[in-house]
Enzyme design. Structure first.
Site, PDB file in Angstrom:
ATOM      1  N   TYR A   1     -23.701 -79.636  43.912  1.00  0.00           N
ATOM      2  CA  TYR A   1     -24.576 -80.146  42.851  1.00  0.00           C
ATOM      3  C   TYR A   1     -23.666 -80.693  41.749  1.00  0.00           C
ATOM      4  CZ  TYR A   1     -28.780 -79.752  39.779  1.00  0.00           C
ATOM      5  OH  TYR A   1     -29.865 -79.978  38.947  1.00  0.00           O
TER       6      TYR A   1
ATOM      7  N   LYS B   1     -26.024 -83.275  45.911  1.00  0.00           N
ATOM      8  CA  LYS B   1     -27.022 -83.824  45.015  1.00  0.00           C
ATOM      9  C   LYS B   1     -26.260 -84.298  43.796  1.00  0.00           C
ATOM     10  CE  LYS B   1     -30.435 -83.305  41.683  1.00  0.00           C
ATOM     11  NZ  LYS B   1     -30.951 -82.520  40.572  1.00  0.00           N
TER      12      LYS B   1
ATOM     13  N   VAL C   1     -33.782 -86.692  44.530  1.00  0.00           N
ATOM     14  CA  VAL C   1     -34.305 -85.442  43.983  1.00  0.00           C
ATOM     15  C   VAL C   1     -34.836 -85.767  42.591  1.00  0.00           C
ATOM     16  CG1 VAL C   1     -33.750 -83.041  43.442  1.00  0.00           C
ATOM     17  CG2 VAL C   1     -32.547 -84.191  45.300  1.00  0.00           C
TER      18      VAL C   1
END
Lengths: 326, 326, 326, 326
Positions: free
Chosen positions: A144, A172, A220
């Site tokens: 992340y 992500k 996302v």
């Protein structure tokens, strides 16, 4: 090095970071609303759900609250879509506790940042991800990248190395720098890795068309909590190579995104303005019974709420049908 | 606004941030060594102990481990000095859990940073401190300014306001900017607050003489774990106005502080190099059975350990006498 | 490597960075006021003058204007004190032009920053200083550490190396981090360099006592333009080891320094507020006929000017006697 | 407010920031090579030329050198394409000197950054642009957003305001954040401004497809010095809505862009590695007789030059035909 887990579920497509509705500011999770909200997103045909991300106010949730969130969403999903869980915390030992909890609660993926608060070397960050993977090799581990919170940018070469060895299954990226995302995609190709081996997701909800044009595998979108159908449609257009139509839809979506700029920077931080606007929009749409946030977030005032309602109404957010779209 | 707690213990003078020795890298607290180490510091005549600060690797400790640390040190102290506890975490709800634990475990003071990971407005930071104080008004609450970890500098005007209303009893400043500390001291005087009402402590162990010359009330020296007697002597010299002698002692102490620069920046972050050197020095002095740190910290190599031993030997760190100095 | 210039004048003690008064906002230098102002500083018994520093608005001055400033002050000084000149510009070639101009105009020292606007490696910064020194080996070259403007912190080890080889004769540190200054002083001692070989000056006018306690050789105080006598007295007290008296005087000086906080940050940048307050204070004291700054600086409004006048009056700035103090 | 200049030339499409070849490191401009290089770019059918940008090493050029560059390129262009000139300097007065020079030398546009070295308020930055426009209202003034050099991000709302009042005719954005560019484009539409009134150019040569998909009007690619034909083709594909083909070409271009990563960060800064690779590629292609840069830039070593040659050869950079493409 541990072997990759080839049957771990893949995460790609539209994966909203599910907001956490609260009953009070302790905070107590509003599980009923959370389940209904997760169901609404699934009926909108999203590809997976990401619980306990930054916009889930995970930084405000105890271990117990985090478990409740995963279990509630897993039960609501009932196997229709895979679920990945954030394990956000300062250091390896604390993250490992969350990993065990996520495993117990039935998550199928993990999303972990670099350590924060402490100052770490890239070698220490790599070790951090390796220990997480070893603790739950059956789960798809995503890195992340969120420098605004962690104050570290994940090194692309390190990510590719961790992908090659089977530690990471994806990333992500919420770094806001689309050149970074493209570089990762180009390095993935050079390393001979396929998208099924290392999935690259953008967390920038206002430039999804850019990311897909470069070859990203999914998005996302925090705003996807409010308007999931538009992101599902955007994904479909972009996958079909209808770039101009996609960019036009992106522009309309970005009109709705303006809600995050309503909360006054003279009174509140970016988190209060951004999350507050998402929660208020869901309140206005009748999905959330309240826009309550955890302390010390500042609530939007009546004028700001009205401005958000106006933007939401102008955007004509489509209602999600009662049965999932085909 | 809640009333101040006039009988809450005052924290000033030499207050080492107690390191946490480990038995393994889960990490499991080495309570026996911790108790002996705390006793050694008290026998060196320090004024109080600060447990669960940054150099205690608090960012790596579960709630249970944190409780163990407080209880172990409180028992070892046996009332000889007051104990204040860090409640380091990302947000108000998580910090409030630590506050309850610290209260249960018998701490007499609290040290809290601004929220981190999340982006907060000064008004949100003030609300954060107020909620902490309301949850434990009987404890002395100190603000912890540590921008290298939290990425926020606490606003001096806000601190003074929180002091006037009785929310804060002091600040520990690890910002590394001595002008900031002096501004705070000057603003305290202007606000008509006495040192007993708002205590200003420096966390910069290499410029204690500067801080005292400006009027600071104490120091929280990480290096004080290794050489507590020198800091106690430094405090005494500076309190007596023997500035040149104090500066000379500070210079000698700073020779010892060079141990934090030994760990190679090519292999490890600042935390591994800094904490690692403190733990290795204590290992070399026979106080700690090992220099184990929590993951993903990188251990010092043999060459680095030898370099640290050499610096420690050259500094001729005095042994703490078995009975407390008069 | 070029040999050091052992007879280059030494710069230490109180060295005000001389402000540049303007006749209009082109800007045109008000040479008459500048000469009178330089004379006033010299009569206050300062040790040297630093022209064309940051507070001289050098970033707003053409080559011609810069030459006028040096010549005017050199003539006003008439050999009573040595003069050092800033050669602030983006890159080596542009700085070398200023070096030639400064040499022609009669400066005896140079003060140079690292390159800025361009991104440079430490090895490039070292090369930059070496080329400057080779272009004017007869002048004392000082490095100017001012990260707020240059966005680079000069590496202490590099500075010591440049000192040992004879490139640098000193540093002016405006980094605001007193620990940095102390580290430099300790490294100088370890390198076997004497203060006469490498002079360490602080640019932080509110913590001069700290710097001297650590062993600094002088101060370059912007506020010294307004109140030179206090800085000269502060220097004398600190040199005599009267630390407590020095700290007390520093506290009084810092009351006057509050003028830099009067300009509203809602309307202007830190440069307008800071320089504007110095120029307005000199205007209020009758030294400058106006407080004119170069564009795009914002002028202080009437209310702000009144607030500054009040602070200046309260500070009871002593008038400089017509003949130099003995 | 000054009236806009409706007949000022528009700048859009492919506008390479022309590199400056040198004869020595004083530096002396290699005017012959510069003229030939400009002619090569024009024959490749670029839409305009941008001289004295960051990659022209403008931060290393005296006023005289800057005039030589503009005049040389203007003569070489002989009216075939319009020429815009950077006026990069620290402050309004110095920029105004460059504005006068650019006007004299025959430039038709100006590109200006916010002030740097000095700390400025947004209101001061706006005033800066207004003064520049008033000094040369007949020239198209573009704002230059380049935070890596100036350490300020230009506020989008301010830019739109300056566009509406006729101060600015466009922006060149080298901020590396494509979301910023898109926001600007969306705000332009909302303000009712047409692309002919306010032109939005990206300076990010590796994400041109993103920028055009969002609605950008052109690109200022440093790499366009090396391979102008590919950028002209990329522009054409994207203008025709052939997005997938455009993205594919962009990917191939980005392979060539890898040359900027060859120079070792252990020995040189980003400027030496980036500019050095552009100049070395042009040397390898026979366009530049040398890759000389201004000091304190570090030259690439033989191994690095070979690596660059290999990348350039692999990219099969097409030769520009002797007569302009139709």
């Amino acid at each position: 090095m541990t072997a990759p887990a080839p049957d771990a579920p893949l995460f790609h497509g539209v994966i909203p970071p599910v907001l956490s509705p609260f009953l009070d500011d302790s905070p107590r999770i509003d599980t009923e609303t959370l389940a209904r909200h997760a169901d609404r997103l699934i009926r909108a045909d999203v590809d997976a759900l990401f619980v306990l991300g930054s916009s889930a106010e995970t930084a405000f949730l105890s271990r117990e609250n985090r478990r409740i969130v995963i279990e509630t969403v897993r039960e609501a999903a009932a196997g229709r879509v895979p679920i990945t869980a954030g394990v956000i915390d300062m250091s390896t030992p604390l993250v490992l506790d969350h990993v065990r909890d996520a495993l117990d609660a039935g998550a199928q993926g993990l999303v972990a940042t670099a350590p924060f608060y402490v100052r770490t070397h890239p070698a220490e960050i790599a070790e951090h991800f390796r220990r997480i993977h070893r603790a739950a090799p059956e789960l798809s581990l995503f890195a992340y990248n969120i420098p605004v919170s962690v104050h570290t940018v994940l090194d692309p070469a390190m990510l590719i190395e961790l992908a090659r060895e089977g530690t990471l299954r994806g990333i992500k990226d919420s770094g806001g720098n689309d050149g970074y995302l493209r570089t990762l995609i180009e390095m993935r190709a050079e390393a001979g890795l396929r998208p099924e081996e290392f999935s690259i997701l953008t967390g920038s909800e206002t430039t999804v068309d850019f990311a897909y044009l470069a070859g990203a595998d999914g998005v996302v979108p925090g705003l996807g909590n409010v308007d999931p159908l538009s992101y599902v449609e955007l994904h479909r257009l972009l996958r079909e190579g209808r770039w101009a139509e996609g960019a036009e839809l992106q522009r309309r979506i970005n009109q709705l995104f303006r809600i995050v700029t309503v909360g006054s920077p003279a009174r509140m931080g970016g988190s209060s303005a951004g999350l507050g606007s998402f929660k208020e929009a869901l309140h206005h749409l009748g999905v959330f019974p309240s826009a309550l946030m955890a302390p010390p977030h500042v609530a939007l005032n009546e004028e700001e709420k009205a401005a958000i309602a106006e933007i939401v109404d102008a955007a004509q957010v489509r209602e999600v049908p009662e049965v999932s779209e085909p």
